[in-house]
Design an enzyme around this catalytic site. Structure first.
Site, PDB file in Angstrom:
ATOM      1  N   LYS A   1       0.828  -1.215   0.000  1.00  0.00           N
ATOM      2  CA  LYS A   1       0.000   0.000   0.000  1.00  0.00           C
ATOM      3  C   LYS A   1       0.863   1.266   0.000  1.00  0.00           C
ATOM      4  O   LYS A   1       0.489   2.268  -0.594  1.00  0.00           O
ATOM      5  CB  LYS A   1      -0.965  -0.005   1.191  1.00  0.00           C
ATOM      6  CG  LYS A   1      -2.086  -1.023   1.005  1.00  0.00           C
ATOM      7  CD  LYS A   1      -3.276  -0.771   1.903  1.00  0.00           C
ATOM      8  CE  LYS A   1      -4.411  -1.699   1.477  1.00  0.00           C
ATOM      9  NZ  LYS A   1      -5.565  -1.650   2.362  1.00  0.00           N
TER      10      LYS A   1
ATOM     11  N   LYS B   1     -10.506  -3.759  -2.764  1.00  0.00           N
ATOM     12  CA  LYS B   1     -11.320  -2.551  -2.956  1.00  0.00           C
ATOM     13  C   LYS B   1     -10.470  -1.450  -3.541  1.00  0.00           C
ATOM     14  O   LYS B   1     -10.900  -0.704  -4.397  1.00  0.00           O
ATOM     15  CB  LYS B   1     -11.900  -2.089  -1.616  1.00  0.00           C
ATOM     16  CG  LYS B   1     -12.954  -3.014  -1.080  1.00  0.00           C
ATOM     17  CD  LYS B   1     -13.604  -2.402   0.144  1.00  0.00           C
ATOM     18  CE  LYS B   1     -13.567  -3.355   1.305  1.00  0.00           C
ATOM     19  NZ  LYS B   1     -12.454  -3.122   2.219  1.00  0.00           N
TER      20      LYS B   1
ATOM     21  N   LYS C   1      -4.399  -9.881  -5.825  1.00  0.00           N
ATOM     22  CA  LYS C   1      -5.635 -10.255  -5.134  1.00  0.00           C
ATOM     23  C   LYS C   1      -6.706  -9.208  -5.397  1.00  0.00           C
ATOM     24  O   LYS C   1      -6.396  -8.030  -5.597  1.00  0.00           O
ATOM     25  CB  LYS C   1      -5.358 -10.434  -3.643  1.00  0.00           C
ATOM     26  CG  LYS C   1      -5.537  -9.180  -2.828  1.00  0.00           C
ATOM     27  CD  LYS C   1      -5.713  -9.455  -1.352  1.00  0.00           C
ATOM     28  CE  LYS C   1      -5.998  -8.156  -0.621  1.00  0.00           C
ATOM     29  NZ  LYS C   1      -7.385  -7.793  -0.511  1.00  0.00           N
TER      30      LYS C   1
HETATM   31  P1  ATP Z   1      -8.488  -2.580   0.761  1.00  0.00           P
HETATM   32  O1  ATP Z   1      -8.013  -2.700  -0.668  1.00  0.00           O
HETATM   33  O2  ATP Z   1      -8.998  -1.226   1.102  1.00  0.00           O
HETATM   34  O3  ATP Z   1      -7.472  -3.115   1.750  1.00  0.00           O
HETATM   35  P2  ATP Z   1      -9.819  -5.117   0.774  1.00  0.00           P
HETATM   36  O4  ATP Z   1     -10.611  -5.501  -0.415  1.00  0.00           O
HETATM   37  O5  ATP Z   1      -8.475  -5.735   0.949  1.00  0.00           O
HETATM   38  O6  ATP Z   1      -9.769  -3.531   0.849  1.00  0.00           O
HETATM   39  P3  ATP Z   1     -10.383  -5.294   3.614  1.00  0.00           P
HETATM   40  O7  ATP Z   1     -11.420  -4.409   4.207  1.00  0.00           O
HETATM   41  O8  ATP Z   1      -8.946  -4.901   3.771  1.00  0.00           O
HETATM   42  O9  ATP Z   1     -10.729  -5.457   2.051  1.00  0.00           O
HETATM   43  O10 ATP Z   1     -10.568  -6.770   4.157  1.00  0.00           O
HETATM   44  C1  ATP Z   1     -11.835  -7.269   4.615  1.00  0.00           C
HETATM   45  C2  ATP Z   1     -11.776  -8.786   4.693  1.00  0.00           C
HETATM   46  O11 ATP Z   1     -11.791  -9.353   3.386  1.00  0.00           O
HETATM   47  C3  ATP Z   1     -10.502  -9.321   5.357  1.00  0.00           C
HETATM   48  O12 ATP Z   1     -10.855 -10.434   6.152  1.00  0.00           O
HETATM   49  C4  ATP Z   1      -9.647  -9.767   4.198  1.00  0.00           C
HETATM   50  O13 ATP Z   1      -8.740 -10.809   4.543  1.00  0.00           O
HETATM   51  C5  ATP Z   1     -10.709 -10.258   3.222  1.00  0.00           C
HETATM   52  N1  ATP Z   1     -10.255 -10.165   1.835  1.00  0.00           N
HETATM   53  C6  ATP Z   1      -9.904  -9.024   1.201  1.00  0.00           C
HETATM   54  N2  ATP Z   1      -9.571  -9.283  -0.066  1.00  0.00           N
HETATM   55  C7  ATP Z   1      -9.698 -10.632  -0.230  1.00  0.00           C
HETATM   56  C8  ATP Z   1      -9.496 -11.507  -1.335  1.00  0.00           C
HETATM   57  N3  ATP Z   1      -9.097 -11.062  -2.511  1.00  0.00           N
HETATM   58  N4  ATP Z   1      -9.736 -12.832  -1.157  1.00  0.00           N
HETATM   59  C9  ATP Z   1     -10.148 -13.308   0.060  1.00  0.00           C
HETATM   60  N5  ATP Z   1     -10.371 -12.527   1.133  1.00  0.00           N
HETATM   61  C10 ATP Z   1     -10.150 -11.196   0.988  1.00  0.00           C
HETATM   62 MG    MG Z   2      -7.262  -5.058   2.563  1.00  0.00          MG
END
Ligand code: ATP
Ligand code: MG
Length: 346
Positions: free
Chosen positions: A111, A196, A193
């Site tokens: 990040k 968001k 991966k």
């Molecule tokens: P950001 O990009 O802002 O970090 P994010 O999509 O990674 O957002 P988070 O809010 O950080 O989402 O994570 C919320 C939950 O979703 C956590 O338990 C994280 O491990 C899970 N998660 C996030 N992305 C994935 C993915 N690609 N596959 C499986 N689990 C995920």
């Molecule tokens: Mg995340």
């Protein structure tokens, strides 16, 4: 009953990676554990953001969680900034967290690369996460694979605090991850991966038209250049999504059709689209209903915050007392110096 805690950032829309890696598991686990689920807005401000957008995303995230099946009568749902003790405990943990452990966190490195200027909050993100979990003395944390390293750090913090301030008992349990079979969903680009913050997502509440627009060009096995080229399902993101959304016999059929070039990738994506619709259409429908009843959503979150505030205060009373800090009594006296009767006196 053992307690689980997990959080999700209002940094964008809840996507199928969040759903398959974490939230779908929360829906199941809420019946097996005392469950606390949190929309972690203090985490979302560790990168650049717009306050008005944060407000809106926070609300949408709560609606999405409830629509996905979190039942506020069964689980506790709230917003992190409603309970400021999260930041208090995070500060305390900052004082015992080894800097080197923070600098080697993969999420920080990834990040930080994407930020013009890197705030200390981004580095300290996993310390706040440790505080989120330990504030409720949760011992299991249902998350996706990307959070496993952060949980390792939470255990380091719990161990360190226990060893420095424990009164002959282990106060903080060392939290363990609870993973799903779909612990890492790849983005539609097939490279990183689904996240968001990287825009390679399919939203849980996206319209069918928009989902198809994204699925159609999504990356598949790069060796399937011509329609007649046989493929290897295991290297294809679409196949992994079938495993998450399609019935087992469909998954087997997909694998055969890919290996024998019986189907083209578009045929395979159409079948996936139908499977996804079966699971996502009822969620979309519930989200529409919930959006029409905003006061029900507000009530659910208010009662969640009420419960969490009282749990958080119980933990902080012990933490302050063990660490030699003053209590939080608002009487203006420094406990222990003026004969205060505060339970937090030192
Ligand atoms: P950001 O990009 O802002 O970090 P994010 O999509 O990674 O957002 P988070 O809010 O950080 O989402 O994570 C919320 C939950 O979703 C956590 O338990 C994280 O491990 C899970 N998660 C996030 N992305 C994935 C993915 N690609 N596959 C499986 N689990 C995920
Ligand atoms: Mg995340």
């Amino acid at each position: 009953m053992s307690r689980i805690f997990s959080g999700i950032q209002p940094s964008g829309e809840l996507h199928i990676g969040n759903y398959l890696g974490a939230v779908k598991n929360w829906v199941k686990l809420q019946h097996e554990y005392d469950s606390i689920f949190c929309v972690v807005d203090y985490h979302a401000i560790t990168v650049q953001y717009e306050p008005s957008q944060l407000r809106q995303r926070r609300r949408e995230m709560i609606v999405s969680l409830l629509a996905a099946g979190i039942d506020p009568n069964v689980a506790t749902v709230f917003v992190q900034s409603q309970v400021p003790e999260h930041t208090e405990l995070a500060w305390i943990f900052n004082t015992i967290t080894p800097l080197g452990e923070l600098e080697r966190q993969t999420q920080f490195k990834e990040k930080a690369q994407r930020q013009e200027s890197v705030a200390a909050g981004l580095l300290n993100y996993p310390v706040l996460q440790a505080a989120d979990i330990l504030l409720y003395r949760a011992d299991k944390v249902p998350v996706g694979e990307d959070q496993v390293q952060h949980l390792e750090l939470s255990r380091v913090v719990a161990r360190k605090w226990n060893s420095l301030f424990n009164d002959g008992e282990v106060f903080f349990a060392e939290p363990q991850p609870l993973l799903t079979p779909t612990r890492r969903v790849m983005g539609l680009d097939g490279k990183t991966k689904m996240s968001k913050s990287t825009g390679n997502t399919i939203g849980l509440l996206e319209t069918p038209e928009s989902i198809w627009e994204k699925l159609r060009p999504a990356v598949t096995d790069p060796k399937r250049i011509k329609r007649t080229d046989p493929g290897t399902p295991e290297v294809c993101n679409i196949y992994h999504l079938h495993k998450a959304f399609s019935a087992p016999e469909t998954v087997d059929h997909v694998a055969v059709q890919c290996r024998t070039a019986g189907w083209g990738c578009i045929d395979c994506k159409r079948v996936l689209f139908d499977s996804m619709e079966r699971e996502l259409a009822p969620i979309r429908h519930r989200a529409e209903e919930l959006s029409a009843r905003p006061s029900d959503v507000d009530d659910a979150v208010a009662s969640g915050a009420h419960r969490c505030s009282s749990l958080a205060r119980e933990t902080m009373d012990v933490v302050r007392e063990r660490m030699g800090l003053a209590g939080a009594e608002p009487d203006g006296r420094i406990a222990g110096q003026s004969g205060s009767q505060s339970v937090n006196r030192v």
